[in-house]
Motif scaffolding. Sequence first.
Motif, mmCIF file in Angstrom:
data_model
loop_
_atom_site.group_PDB
_atom_site.id
_atom_site.type_symbol
_atom_site.label_atom_id
_atom_site.label_comp_id
_atom_site.label_asym_id
_atom_site.label_seq_id
_atom_site.Cartn_x
_atom_site.Cartn_y
_atom_site.Cartn_z
ATOM 1 N N ASN A 1 0.972 -1.330 0.125
ATOM 2 C CA ASN A 1 -0.045 0.182 0.136
ATOM 3 C C ASN A 1 0.942 1.267 0.064
ATOM 4 O O ASN A 1 1.887 1.316 0.727
ATOM 5 N N GLU A 2 0.427 2.041 -0.935
ATOM 6 C CA GLU A 2 1.176 3.469 -0.882
ATOM 7 C C GLU A 2 0.889 4.193 0.548
ATOM 8 O O GLU A 2 -0.229 3.957 0.903
ATOM 9 N N ALA A 3 2.027 4.775 1.043
ATOM 10 C CA ALA A 3 1.870 5.374 2.349
ATOM 11 C C ALA A 3 0.623 6.570 2.140
ATOM 12 O O ALA A 3 0.805 7.332 1.286
ATOM 13 N N GLN A 4 -0.367 6.781 3.193
ATOM 14 C CA GLN A 4 -1.162 7.871 2.969
ATOM 15 C C GLN A 4 -0.323 9.193 3.396
ATOM 16 O O GLN A 4 0.454 9.387 4.159
ATOM 17 N N LYS A 5 -0.558 10.143 2.523
ATOM 18 C CA LYS A 5 0.118 11.220 2.499
ATOM 19 C C LYS A 5 -0.971 12.344 3.635
ATOM 20 O O LYS A 5 -2.184 11.880 3.251
ATOM 21 N N TYR A 6 -0.675 13.359 3.946
ATOM 22 C CA TYR A 6 -1.342 14.259 4.915
ATOM 23 C C TYR A 6 -1.108 15.629 4.472
ATOM 24 O O TYR A 6 -0.254 16.093 3.864
ATOM 25 N N VAL A 7 -2.147 16.447 4.733
ATOM 26 C CA VAL A 7 -1.899 18.043 4.557
ATOM 27 C C VAL A 7 -2.055 18.441 5.890
ATOM 28 O O VAL A 7 -2.719 18.420 6.825
ATOM 29 N N GLU A 8 -0.704 19.447 6.376
ATOM 30 C CA GLU A 8 -0.963 19.894 7.318
ATOM 31 C C GLU A 8 -1.288 21.419 7.253
ATOM 32 O O GLU A 8 -1.055 21.928 6.413
ATOM 33 N N VAL A 9 -2.092 21.768 8.303
ATOM 34 C CA VAL A 9 -2.983 22.977 8.208
ATOM 35 C C VAL A 9 -2.913 23.707 9.626
ATOM 36 O O VAL A 9 -3.010 23.014 10.583
ATOM 37 N N GLU A 10 -2.648 25.068 9.588
ATOM 38 C CA GLU A 10 -2.944 25.573 10.772
ATOM 39 C C GLU A 10 -3.880 26.730 10.693
ATOM 40 O O GLU A 10 -3.879 27.520 9.620
ATOM 41 N N VAL A 11 -4.925 26.851 11.608
ATOM 42 C CA VAL A 11 -5.996 27.786 11.552
ATOM 43 C C VAL A 11 -6.130 28.829 12.641
ATOM 44 O O VAL A 11 -6.115 28.239 13.683
ATOM 45 N N GLN A 12 -6.346 30.261 12.037
ATOM 46 C CA GLN A 12 -6.438 31.144 13.135
ATOM 47 C C GLN A 12 -8.004 31.010 13.491
ATOM 48 O O GLN A 12 -8.730 31.346 12.525
ATOM 49 N N ARG A 13 -8.128 30.780 14.524
ATOM 50 C CA ARG A 13 -9.601 30.848 14.988
ATOM 51 C C ARG A 13 -10.227 31.736 15.736
ATOM 52 O O ARG A 13 -9.339 32.367 16.512
ATOM 53 N N GLN A 14 -11.421 32.022 16.022
ATOM 54 C CA GLN A 14 -12.043 32.988 16.874
ATOM 55 C C GLN A 14 -13.368 32.620 17.213
ATOM 56 O O GLN A 14 -14.295 32.378 16.254
ATOM 57 N N ASP A 15 -13.745 32.453 18.471
ATOM 58 C CA ASP A 15 -15.204 32.097 18.578
ATOM 59 C C ASP A 15 -16.316 32.727 18.595
ATOM 60 O O ASP A 15 -17.454 32.322 18.165
ATOM 61 N N ASP A 16 -16.079 34.217 18.636
ATOM 62 C CA ASP A 16 -17.050 35.262 18.141
ATOM 63 C C ASP A 16 -16.386 36.601 17.853
ATOM 64 O O ASP A 16 -15.266 36.465 18.210
ATOM 65 N N SER A 17 -17.297 37.410 17.601
ATOM 66 C CA SER A 17 -16.569 38.801 17.264
ATOM 67 C C SER A 17 -15.755 39.407 18.130
ATOM 68 O O SER A 17 -14.775 40.318 17.885
ATOM 69 N N ASN A 18 -16.107 39.050 19.565
ATOM 70 C CA ASN A 18 -15.455 40.066 20.551
ATOM 71 C C ASN A 18 -14.235 39.099 21.219
ATOM 72 O O ASN A 18 -13.588 39.549 22.025
ATOM 73 N N SER A 19 -14.245 37.771 20.991
ATOM 74 C CA SER A 19 -13.092 36.951 21.710
ATOM 75 C C SER A 19 -12.043 37.012 20.935
ATOM 76 O O SER A 19 -11.585 37.510 19.730
ATOM 77 N N ASN A 20 -10.547 36.800 21.532
ATOM 78 C CA ASN A 20 -9.390 36.468 21.162
ATOM 79 C C ASN A 20 -9.050 35.324 20.168
ATOM 80 O O ASN A 20 -9.567 34.453 20.430
ATOM 81 N N PRO A 21 -8.321 35.813 19.142
ATOM 82 C CA PRO A 21 -7.819 34.738 18.324
ATOM 83 C C PRO A 21 -6.888 33.662 18.711
ATOM 84 O O PRO A 21 -6.370 33.968 19.856
ATOM 85 N N TYR A 22 -6.932 32.405 18.372
ATOM 86 C CA TYR A 22 -5.862 31.566 18.642
ATOM 87 C C TYR A 22 -5.901 30.562 17.709
ATOM 88 O O TYR A 22 -6.562 30.324 16.592
ATOM 89 N N TRP A 23 -4.768 29.645 17.482
ATOM 90 C CA TRP A 23 -4.364 28.844 16.398
ATOM 91 C C TRP A 23 -4.486 27.220 16.752
ATOM 92 O O TRP A 23 -4.518 26.965 17.980
#
Length: 257
Positions: free
Chosen positions: A3-25
């Motif tokens: 089997n060919e080894a499964q490749k992956y996509v590495e992703v970093e997302v800047q998130r924010q729970d609502d318009s007033n909260s602080n962003p986090y990764w």
Amino acid sequence: MGNEAQKYVEVEVQRQDDSNSNPYWEKFRVPYRPNMNVISVLMAIRENPVTTDGKQTTPIAWNMNCLEEVCGACSMVINGRPRQSCSALVDQLEQPLKLQPMSTFPVIRDLQIDRSRMFDSLKKVKAWVPIDGSYDLGEGPRIPERKREWAYELSKCMTCGVCLESCPNVNSHSDFIGPAPLSQVRLFNSHPTGAMNKDVRLNAIMGEGGLANCGNAQNCVAACPKGIPLTTSIAALNRATTVQMFRNFFGSDHMVD
Ligand code: SF4
Ligand code: FES
């Protein structure tokens, strides 16, 4: 054959729970499939919202609609560059993919932003052709083919916000309407029927937040995914507003040439 080894996509997302909260990764690892775009990566995370270090999290919120770079809804900052996530192909991007919301617009949640400031600007400059639709007006005025061609180029604007994001003069401290609504003024002033409101549109961009805020950084024209000649539009509007200024000053009539 193994089997060919499964490749992956590495992703970093800047998130924010609502318009007033602080962003986090948060970091994610998504199984790779050929021809993935950034939206398909986000969808894979939505199916299984678990971070790279095994923490269960919430699905990421983002906007999308047409999936073919026509509606402008899916704009976000991908690896530092504002663009549409539906046309951003994983194979052409460096990993880890870094996804952030555009900073010029208020964040609603995660990568979802509120583009109202652009739509409000289009209202302010009356970016439409006013027609009375209550009876049959017959055919509209004819437009020479050469003019139609360049007007078509300007009409491709999808209000995606990328030109505002790349402009140093559009930010939370400024009320500059930005390149896209300005270019729409040129488009609608060039239309034989739209020209009836030419003076109103020009006066709107001569005021607060208008043309004078452009610092000629030229970032917008390089960033526009539709190749709209934004700086050419702005130069043309500089000439048109100068003429309008004299008209206003000498109290000429409101006829439009
Ligand atoms: S002018 Fe180009 S970059 Fe700006 S909103 Fe329209 S399509 Fe997007
Ligand atoms: S979803 Fe419409 S431009 Fe990407």
